[in-house]
Design a protein around this motif. Sequence first.
Motif, PDB file in Angstrom:
ATOM      1  N   GLY A   1     -12.064  -1.592   1.597  1.00 24.10           N
ATOM      2  CA  GLY A   1     -13.428  -1.442   1.103  1.00 24.10           C
ATOM      3  C   GLY A   1     -14.077  -2.807   0.951  1.00 24.10           C
ATOM      4  N   ILE A   2     -15.363  -2.813   0.752  1.00 24.48           N
ATOM      5  CA  ILE A   2     -16.111  -4.070   0.688  1.00 24.48           C
ATOM      6  C   ILE A   2     -15.637  -4.979  -0.448  1.00 24.48           C
TER       7      ILE A   2
ATOM      8  N   ASN B   1       0.837  -1.192   0.000  1.00 21.52           N
ATOM      9  CA  ASN B   1       0.000   0.000   0.000  1.00 21.52           C
ATOM     10  C   ASN B   1       0.870   1.239   0.000  1.00 21.52           C
ATOM     11  N   ALA B   2       0.379   2.252  -0.659  1.00 26.02           N
ATOM     12  CA  ALA B   2       0.989   3.580  -0.582  1.00 26.02           C
ATOM     13  C   ALA B   2      -0.132   4.508  -0.124  1.00 26.02           C
ATOM     14  N   GLY B   3      -0.694   4.172   1.013  1.00 26.24           N
ATOM     15  CA  GLY B   3      -1.889   4.852   1.504  1.00 26.24           C
ATOM     16  C   GLY B   3      -3.114   4.048   1.096  1.00 26.24           C
ATOM     17  N   PRO B   4      -4.303   4.468   1.509  1.00 23.03           N
ATOM     18  CA  PRO B   4      -5.512   3.679   1.232  1.00 23.03           C
ATOM     19  C   PRO B   4      -5.986   3.741  -0.218  1.00 23.03           C
ATOM     20  N   PHE B   5      -5.378   4.621  -1.025  1.00 23.58           N
ATOM     21  CA  PHE B   5      -5.873   4.802  -2.381  1.00 23.58           C
ATOM     22  C   PHE B   5      -4.851   4.470  -3.471  1.00 23.58           C
ATOM     23  N   TRP B   6      -3.618   4.136  -3.103  1.00 20.74           N
ATOM     24  CA  TRP B   6      -2.559   3.855  -4.078  1.00 20.74           C
ATOM     25  C   TRP B   6      -1.839   2.560  -3.743  1.00 20.74           C
ATOM     26  N   VAL B   7      -1.292   1.936  -4.774  1.00 20.53           N
ATOM     27  CA  VAL B   7      -0.438   0.751  -4.658  1.00 20.53           C
ATOM     28  C   VAL B   7       0.930   1.125  -5.218  1.00 20.53           C
ATOM     29  N   THR B   8       1.981   0.661  -4.567  1.00 25.24           N
ATOM     30  CA  THR B   8       3.332   0.822  -5.089  1.00 25.24           C
ATOM     31  C   THR B   8       3.942  -0.560  -5.263  1.00 25.24           C
ATOM     32  N   MET B   9       4.576  -0.750  -6.408  1.00 28.65           N
ATOM     33  CA  MET B   9       5.319  -1.976  -6.658  1.00 28.65           C
ATOM     34  C   MET B   9       6.769  -1.609  -6.854  1.00 28.65           C
ATOM     35  N   GLU B  10       7.647  -2.480  -6.407  1.00 25.90           N
ATOM     36  CA  GLU B  10       9.085  -2.215  -6.499  1.00 25.90           C
ATOM     37  C   GLU B  10       9.780  -3.433  -7.090  1.00 25.90           C
TER      38      GLU B  10
ATOM     39  N   VAL C   1      16.698  -0.115  -9.121  1.00 26.14           N
ATOM     40  CA  VAL C   1      15.311  -0.232  -8.669  1.00 26.14           C
ATOM     41  C   VAL C   1      14.382   0.538  -9.603  1.00 26.14           C
ATOM     42  N   VAL C   2      13.247  -0.073  -9.886  1.00 26.60           N
ATOM     43  CA  VAL C   2      12.154   0.624 -10.560  1.00 26.60           C
ATOM     44  C   VAL C   2      10.932   0.505  -9.657  1.00 26.60           C
ATOM     45  N   LYS C   3      10.357   1.671  -9.314  1.00 29.13           N
ATOM     46  CA  LYS C   3       9.130   1.710  -8.516  1.00 29.13           C
ATOM     47  C   LYS C   3       7.998   2.147  -9.426  1.00 29.13           C
ATOM     48  N   ILE C   4       6.835   1.579  -9.208  1.00 27.09           N
ATOM     49  CA  ILE C   4       5.658   1.888 -10.004  1.00 27.09           C
ATOM     50  C   ILE C   4       4.499   2.106  -9.039  1.00 27.09           C
ATOM     51  N   SER C   5       3.783   3.202  -9.213  1.00 26.30           N
ATOM     52  CA  SER C   5       2.627   3.487  -8.371  1.00 26.30           C
ATOM     53  C   SER C   5       1.412   3.774  -9.238  1.00 26.30           C
ATOM     54  N   PHE C   6       0.258   3.357  -8.738  1.00 25.21           N
ATOM     55  CA  PHE C   6      -1.002   3.641  -9.428  1.00 25.21           C
ATOM     56  C   PHE C   6      -2.143   3.588  -8.419  1.00 25.21           C
ATOM     57  N   PRO C   7      -3.261   4.237  -8.749  1.00 26.10           N
ATOM     58  CA  PRO C   7      -4.404   4.197  -7.821  1.00 26.10           C
ATOM     59  C   PRO C   7      -4.921   2.773  -7.651  1.00 26.10           C
ATOM     60  N   ARG C   8      -5.274   2.451  -6.434  1.00 26.13           N
ATOM     61  CA  ARG C   8      -5.870   1.138  -6.174  1.00 26.13           C
ATOM     62  C   ARG C   8      -7.188   1.024  -6.921  1.00 26.13           C
ATOM     63  N   PRO C   9      -7.497  -0.130  -7.472  1.00 29.67           N
ATOM     64  CA  PRO C   9      -8.788  -0.298  -8.156  1.00 29.67           C
ATOM     65  C   PRO C   9      -9.972  -0.135  -7.204  1.00 29.67           C
TER      66      PRO C   9
ATOM     67  N   ILE D   1      -6.067  -6.513   1.200  1.00 30.42           N
ATOM     68  CA  ILE D   1      -6.044  -5.301   2.018  1.00 30.42           C
ATOM     69  C   ILE D   1      -4.668  -4.653   2.114  1.00 30.42           C
ATOM     70  N   HIS D   2      -3.612  -5.445   2.067  1.00 31.49           N
ATOM     71  CA  HIS D   2      -2.252  -4.907   2.166  1.00 31.49           C
ATOM     72  C   HIS D   2      -1.585  -4.742   0.805  1.00 31.49           C
ATOM     73  N   ALA D   3      -2.299  -5.071  -0.267  1.00 26.13           N
ATOM     74  CA  ALA D   3      -1.762  -5.016  -1.632  1.00 26.13           C
ATOM     75  C   ALA D   3      -0.518  -5.888  -1.766  1.00 26.13           C
ATOM     76  N   GLY D   4      -0.447  -6.928  -0.967  1.00 31.12           N
ATOM     77  CA  GLY D   4       0.733  -7.784  -0.940  1.00 31.12           C
ATOM     78  C   GLY D   4       0.854  -8.754  -2.100  1.00 31.12           C
ATOM     79  N   GLN D   5      -0.202  -8.922  -2.889  1.00 33.23           N
ATOM     80  CA  GLN D   5      -0.153  -9.863  -4.014  1.00 33.23           C
ATOM     81  C   GLN D   5      -0.203  -9.182  -5.376  1.00 33.23           C
ATOM     82  N   HIS D   6      -0.266  -7.872  -5.395  1.00 32.80           N
ATOM     83  CA  HIS D   6      -0.372  -7.139  -6.659  1.00 32.80           C
ATOM     84  C   HIS D   6       0.866  -7.309  -7.547  1.00 32.80           C
ATOM     85  N   HIS D   7       1.990  -7.668  -6.979  1.00 30.16           N
ATOM     86  CA  HIS D   7       3.236  -7.766  -7.742  1.00 30.16           C
ATOM     87  C   HIS D   7       3.298  -8.974  -8.673  1.00 30.16           C
ATOM     88  N   VAL D   8       2.458  -9.951  -8.482  1.00 36.09           N
ATOM     89  CA  VAL D   8       2.578 -11.208  -9.223  1.00 36.09           C
ATOM     90  C   VAL D   8       2.491 -11.012 -10.741  1.00 36.09           C
TER      91      VAL D   8
END
Length: 120
Positions: free
Chosen positions: A88-89, A22-31, A75-83, A94-101
């Motif tokens: 949220g429901i 997570n990069a806050g509740p509205f963004w995801v960061t991948m590294e 290093v390359v970091k990439i950030s984008f708004p969470r879908p 919740i931790h965006a821990g699997q978005h990197h796959v």
Amino acid sequence: MPDRVPTPPVLGDFAIEVRSKNAGPFWVTMETFMKDTAGYAIAADHTFLNEKVIAGLYGVDAAQVRFFRIPSLNVVKISFPRPVTQAGIRDRDIHAGQHHVPLATLTVPERHRADIRTQE
């Protein structure tokens, strides 16, 4: 028994670690922490990894994807708004821990495979 067909290398093969958070509740960061400068050259290649590619992988607007390329650290970091908003429901990670796959499993273009073979 048939010979195994070699699988093409993926971005994660050239990385020490590919992670998301997570990069806050509205963004995801991948590294992508690449093993060396050759790996960094793959991850930093704008024709291979760019806003349109990330938009396609994650279903987000390419105009909102942000790249931070840090050559001194490989290093390359990439950030984008969470879908969906964190916790949220409809939030399934919740931790965006699997978005990197999907990022880690991107097939490396043939032009980069040749560069890596010549360095070995």
